[in-house]
Structures are given as C-alpha cells and as structure tokens.
Motif scaffolding. Structure first.
Motif, mmCIF file in Angstrom:
data_model
loop_
_atom_site.group_PDB
_atom_site.id
_atom_site.type_symbol
_atom_site.label_atom_id
_atom_site.label_comp_id
_atom_site.label_asym_id
_atom_site.label_seq_id
_atom_site.Cartn_x
_atom_site.Cartn_y
_atom_site.Cartn_z
ATOM 1 N N SER A 126 0.853 -1.197 0.000
ATOM 2 C CA SER A 126 0.000 0.000 0.000
ATOM 3 C C SER A 126 0.886 1.243 0.000
ATOM 4 O O SER A 126 2.098 1.149 0.240
ATOM 5 C CB SER A 126 -0.908 0.027 1.239
ATOM 6 O OG SER A 126 -0.129 0.242 2.411
ATOM 7 N N LEU B 127 5.308 4.566 2.741
ATOM 8 C CA LEU B 127 5.821 5.609 3.644
ATOM 9 C C LEU B 127 6.542 4.981 4.840
ATOM 10 O O LEU B 127 7.614 5.435 5.254
ATOM 11 C CB LEU B 127 4.665 6.492 4.145
ATOM 12 C CG LEU B 127 3.964 7.349 3.083
ATOM 13 C CD1 LEU B 127 2.667 7.933 3.641
ATOM 14 C CD2 LEU B 127 4.872 8.478 2.603
ATOM 15 N N THR C 131 -3.161 16.740 4.917
ATOM 16 C CA THR C 131 -2.860 15.582 4.083
ATOM 17 C C THR C 131 -3.683 14.409 4.589
ATOM 18 O O THR C 131 -4.354 14.503 5.627
ATOM 19 C CB THR C 131 -1.353 15.253 4.142
ATOM 20 O OG1 THR C 131 -1.096 14.036 3.419
ATOM 21 C CG2 THR C 131 -0.843 15.064 5.569
ATOM 22 N N PHE C 132 -3.591 13.292 3.875
ATOM 23 C CA PHE C 132 -4.216 12.075 4.379
ATOM 24 C C PHE C 132 -3.444 11.596 5.607
ATOM 25 O O PHE C 132 -2.228 11.774 5.712
ATOM 26 C CB PHE C 132 -4.235 10.999 3.283
ATOM 27 C CG PHE C 132 -4.828 9.705 3.749
ATOM 28 C CD1 PHE C 132 -6.146 9.641 4.170
ATOM 29 C CD2 PHE C 132 -4.067 8.549 3.799
ATOM 30 C CE1 PHE C 132 -6.697 8.456 4.629
ATOM 31 C CE2 PHE C 132 -4.604 7.349 4.249
ATOM 32 C CZ PHE C 132 -5.920 7.305 4.668
ATOM 33 N N ALA D 180 -2.118 8.936 6.654
ATOM 34 C CA ALA D 180 -0.954 8.038 6.577
ATOM 35 C C ALA D 180 0.374 8.783 6.639
ATOM 36 O O ALA D 180 1.362 8.248 7.154
ATOM 37 C CB ALA D 180 -1.017 7.208 5.294
ATOM 38 N N ILE E 292 4.284 16.496 0.834
ATOM 39 C CA ILE E 292 3.224 15.770 0.132
ATOM 40 C C ILE E 292 2.935 16.537 -1.150
ATOM 41 O O ILE E 292 2.794 17.763 -1.116
ATOM 42 C CB ILE E 292 1.919 15.720 0.984
ATOM 43 C CG1 ILE E 292 2.211 15.152 2.353
ATOM 44 C CG2 ILE E 292 0.822 14.938 0.266
ATOM 45 C CD1 ILE E 292 2.309 16.204 3.441
ATOM 46 N N ASP F 296 5.966 12.173 -0.444
ATOM 47 C CA ASP F 296 4.678 11.464 -0.436
ATOM 48 C C ASP F 296 3.951 11.844 -1.723
ATOM 49 O O ASP F 296 3.297 12.888 -1.808
ATOM 50 C CB ASP F 296 3.856 11.840 0.805
ATOM 51 C CG ASP F 296 2.522 11.093 0.844
ATOM 52 O OD1 ASP F 296 2.125 10.511 -0.184
ATOM 53 O OD2 ASP F 296 1.867 11.113 1.904
ATOM 54 N N ALA G 102 1.667 9.914 -3.171
ATOM 55 C CA ALA G 102 0.519 9.010 -3.283
ATOM 56 C C ALA G 102 -0.534 9.559 -4.249
ATOM 57 O O ALA G 102 -1.200 8.794 -4.944
ATOM 58 C CB ALA G 102 -0.097 8.782 -1.903
ATOM 59 N N SER H 45 0.938 5.427 -4.119
ATOM 60 C CA SER H 45 -0.211 4.594 -3.735
ATOM 61 C C SER H 45 -0.983 4.214 -4.989
ATOM 62 O O SER H 45 -1.164 5.039 -5.892
ATOM 63 C CB SER H 45 -1.132 5.388 -2.809
ATOM 64 O OG SER H 45 -2.410 4.760 -2.734
ATOM 65 N N ALA I 55 -2.413 -1.354 -2.960
ATOM 66 C CA ALA I 55 -1.077 -1.562 -3.525
ATOM 67 C C ALA I 55 -0.312 -0.251 -3.441
ATOM 68 O O ALA I 55 -0.911 0.827 -3.364
ATOM 69 C CB ALA I 55 -1.163 -2.024 -4.983
ATOM 70 N N TYR J 175 -9.474 17.676 3.332
ATOM 71 C CA TYR J 175 -9.821 16.828 4.445
ATOM 72 C C TYR J 175 -10.577 17.659 5.463
ATOM 73 O O TYR J 175 -10.239 18.838 5.652
ATOM 74 C CB TYR J 175 -8.543 16.256 5.056
ATOM 75 C CG TYR J 175 -7.825 15.385 4.026
ATOM 76 C CD1 TYR J 175 -8.125 14.047 3.886
ATOM 77 C CD2 TYR J 175 -6.896 15.965 3.165
ATOM 78 C CE1 TYR J 175 -7.487 13.261 2.922
ATOM 79 C CE2 TYR J 175 -6.270 15.186 2.200
ATOM 80 C CZ TYR J 175 -6.573 13.843 2.079
ATOM 81 O OH TYR J 175 -5.971 13.099 1.107
HETATM 82 C C1 LIG Z 1 -1.256 11.801 0.564
HETATM 83 C C2 LIG Z 1 -1.427 10.341 0.821
HETATM 84 N N1 LIG Z 1 -0.482 9.676 1.483
HETATM 85 C C3 LIG Z 1 -0.569 8.367 1.724
HETATM 86 C C4 LIG Z 1 -1.647 7.623 1.309
HETATM 87 C C5 LIG Z 1 -1.745 6.177 1.677
HETATM 88 O O1 LIG Z 1 -1.915 5.320 0.601
HETATM 89 P P1 LIG Z 1 -2.735 3.947 0.754
HETATM 90 O O2 LIG Z 1 -4.170 4.276 0.865
HETATM 91 O O3 LIG Z 1 -2.396 3.223 -0.529
HETATM 92 O O4 LIG Z 1 -2.204 3.239 1.933
HETATM 93 C C6 LIG Z 1 -2.658 8.266 0.591
HETATM 94 C C7 LIG Z 1 -3.810 7.492 0.080
HETATM 95 O O5 LIG Z 1 -4.928 7.682 0.288
HETATM 96 C C8 LIG Z 1 -2.558 9.654 0.353
HETATM 97 O O6 LIG Z 1 -3.510 10.307 -0.298
#
Ligand SMILES: Cc1ncc(COP(=O)(O)O)c(C=O)c1O
Length: 373
Positions: free
Chosen positions: A59, A64, A85-86, A88, A131, A157, A159, A182, A195, A316
């Motif tokens: 994933s 990360l 950010t997300f 993760a 990011i 990042d 993703a 991602s 993935a 978000y």
């Molecule tokens: C900015 C960011 N970082 C990390 C991730 C994590 O990726 P994943 O959902 O594949 O674990 C995402 C995914 O949603 C993301 O948008």
C-alpha cells in the motif's frame, strides 16, 4: 443528470479483456507472491517515475513506513510534514516512534510551505516529508536546499501525484531520497485493491527496502533487519501492468477536464470570486488526482450538489494536528491557520478521465445555480 465523484466502471469496461486475461494468467500460474508480474511492474514504475529502482509494496501507507524504516528514523527523531494531508503521512511517522512536526501549507497550492520548514528544525530533525497534494508537486527546490543545509533526508509522499512534474520537468519522486506511491483504487493509477510502491535512485536504499519488504530476510529465514510483510501481490501487479501504459493519457484527460472547469468557472463569472479554482500549474504538470475548489459556503454547496446528483468530497475535514490521536502533540486549531482554513473551504469535484463535457458543464451550472439562490 448524475455526476458521481468517481466512477471506475468505464475504465474497467475499456480494458476488461486485458484485465481479466491478466488475472487469469496469475490464476493459472498459481504464482501469487513476488513473481514475474511484480518484477515487470517494478521496472515500469521506476521508469515512469524517472528513478532507477522500484519496489512494489502492499500500500501507499506501507511505502511511507518502509521509507522511514530504510532511513533508520525512529524514537527520538522528528520528521517535518504538513497537517493538511491524508492521515498516513503523519501516522507512519508516529508508528516508527518518531514525532511528526507539522508546519503550515501555502494557501495557493495546499502544499507544505518551505518558508515555514526551516523554523521547525531542531537538533532532532531527521527528515522532511513533503506531500504532492491533489496531484501537484510541492516546491522542491527550497525543500532540498534546506535538507542539504541541515543534513536531512527527504521522503516525497507522491501518493496522489504519480507522473506529476515541476516547472523544471522533474518527475515527482525523482528529487528526494525516496518517493512513495499509492495505487489505492481512487488514484490515477488504481489497483483492484490496496497496492503501493517506493521508488529511488539510491542503490543502497533500494536494496534495504527490498529486504525490509520481506521481514528484513536474506537469505531465507535469516533476518538482518526487522522489517515486515509489505509485499505487492502478483494479481495487483498484473492489473497495474495492464493499466500503466494508459496512465499518462488518463492524466491528460483529467487535465483537459480541469481546463474545462477553469474556463467554465471564468465564463460563469465565478472564477476567483465565489469559487476559487485550483491554482494554474505555471509550467508544471498537475495530474489532478483531485480538482479542489475553495468556497466559503462549502458545506451548503456540497449538500446542494448532492441533492442535484453531483458527487463532491471534502479532502480533508479535520487537519492532522487536531486529530484525537495526535492530542499529545498539544496543538491548537490556529497553530496552522492556512491548514485550518483549507479544511473549511475546499471541495473536490468530479474530475475522472471518462467524464463527458455535458457532465462537467452540469457541475458548473449547478454551482452557478447554488450561488444565484
Ligand atoms: C497523501 C497520501 N499519502 C498516503 C496515502 C496512503 O496510501 P494507501 O491508501 O495506498 O495506503 C494516501 C492514500 O490515500 C494519500 O492520499
């Protein structure tokens, strides 16, 4: 008219024969783990990211995590990132035992503000994790300059930003030490499940990540490092191998859709007033994983769009510095005013490649009708 935020079915229908055959190929081989599909994909994704090495992973989150582990970041260390950010991004920093140190975003790009980074550096800072939010690259030159000056590592990042480029034509992931991708199904390159991948130009880091992906094991059952099970599986790699050659044309369709919105908002007299479209990429390549507008009546607008058949999402609603799990960091909402404002004002509109112009126009017309009420 119905305009969903994202519909994956048209893409599947267009590639159904090849995708189904790829899955069947893996079924018939019964080779599910680290086989030829993963190898092929790793070569392809490295080339696409202008990097020497690709490491297929389970994933984007694990990408990360493994990047932080490969750089030996852990307890007592600090990693600078943005709270907009997300989860993760900062979640993985905390999971390796390090402290996420937030700095605010640039209100135009939603990406980390390089000017704020230097002020956050302490003797414990080990890395910066910018990011490339929504598909647009962070301002990497000043970030790399700060990193060099203070001896810090940089994890990109990416993703949401596969294949994006900055104004100098450099690809996301090719500038820092490690780039993280991602392939969550909503991304521009989406798998049939979870993935991810890391890409890098550093031979030693690539070798270490290959080991960390399999519990730090080499040779079999001998563990030099503590890693994890972070493997990309063959079925996902087979799907991604079919899709990768189409990725750039899908991203171009997203750019075309974004340009349509930009023009239509301007024509409707909304651009920059009631609705602020995302910033023009100024010579860079924005891949529009999301097309996020700003608007002060965001929640009302979202409800109105929903009532009229248009999907829209908030990426978000709560910045990371205000998440319950990060209460121990002791932040107040106003510590990062631009991140706070972004959580109140941004709204992602449908942007996926297969949208028809009539659907895009309907989204703009519906937003115009909302503002006329
Ligand atoms: C900015 C960011 N970082 C990390 C991730 C994590 O990726 P994943 O959902 O594949 O674990 C995402 C995914 O949603 C993301 O948008």
């Amino acid at each position: 008219m119905k305009v969903p935020l994202l519909d994956l079915k048209p893409q599947y229908r267009a590639l159904k024969t090849e995708l189904d055959a790829a899955i069947l190929r893996v079924s018939e081989s019964q080779h599910f783990i680290l086989g030829p599909e993963v190898k092929t994909f790793e070569t392809g994704i490295a080339r696409h990211s202008s990097c020497k090495h690709g490491i297929g992973l389970s994933s984007g989150t694990d990408a990360l995590l493994i990047a932080l582990m490969a750089l030996d970041i852990g307890a007592g260390d600090e990693v600078i990132t943005s709270p907009y950010t997300f989860f993760a991004t900062a979640g993985t920093i905390a999971r390796v035992g390090a402290k996420p140190v937030f700095v605010d975003i640039d209100p135009d790009t939603f990406n980390i503000s390089p000017a704020a980074i230097e002020r956050a550096i302490t003797s414990r800072t080990r890395a910066i994790m910018p990011i490339h939010l929504y598909g647009q690259m962070a301002d990497m030159d000043p970030i790399m300059e700060i990193a060099r000056k203070h001896g810090l590592r940089v994890i990109e990042d990416a993703a949401q930003a596969i294949g994006s480029e900055d104004a100098k034509g450099r690809t996301a992931c090719s500038i820092g030490d490690i780039g993280c991708l991602s392939f969550f199904p909503t991304k521009n390159l989406g798998a049939f499940g979870d993935a991810g991948a890391c890409v890098t130009n550093d031979d030693a880091l690539a070798a270490k990540m290959l080991k960390l992906r399999v519990h730090g094991m080499e040779p079999k059952y001998f563990h030099e490092l503590i890693g994890g099970n972070f493997r990309l599986d063959e079925i996902q790699a087979a799907v991604l191998n079919v899709k990768l050659p189409h990725l750039d044309s899908w991203s171009e369709s997203r750019q075309r859709n974004a340009a349509f919105y930009d023009r239509a908002f301007a024509r409707a007299g909304m651009g920059g007033r009631v609705v602020t479209p995302p910033p023009a990429p100024r010579g860079a390549r924005h891949i529009y994983n999301q097309y996020c507008i700003r608007t002060t009546r965001r929640d009302e607008l979202r409800a109105y769009l929903g009532a009229n058949g248009v999907g829209a999402e908030i990426y978000y609603p709560l910045a990371l510095h205000m998440q319950q799990c990060f209460a121990y960091l002791g932040h107040k909402p106003e510590d990062f005013p631009e991140s706070l404002r972004a959580t109140r004002e941004t709204l992602a509109l449908p942007i996926f490649p297969e949208l028809e112009e009539s659907q895009l126009q309907y989204v703009v017309d519906t937003i115009a009708a909302f503002h006329r009420q």
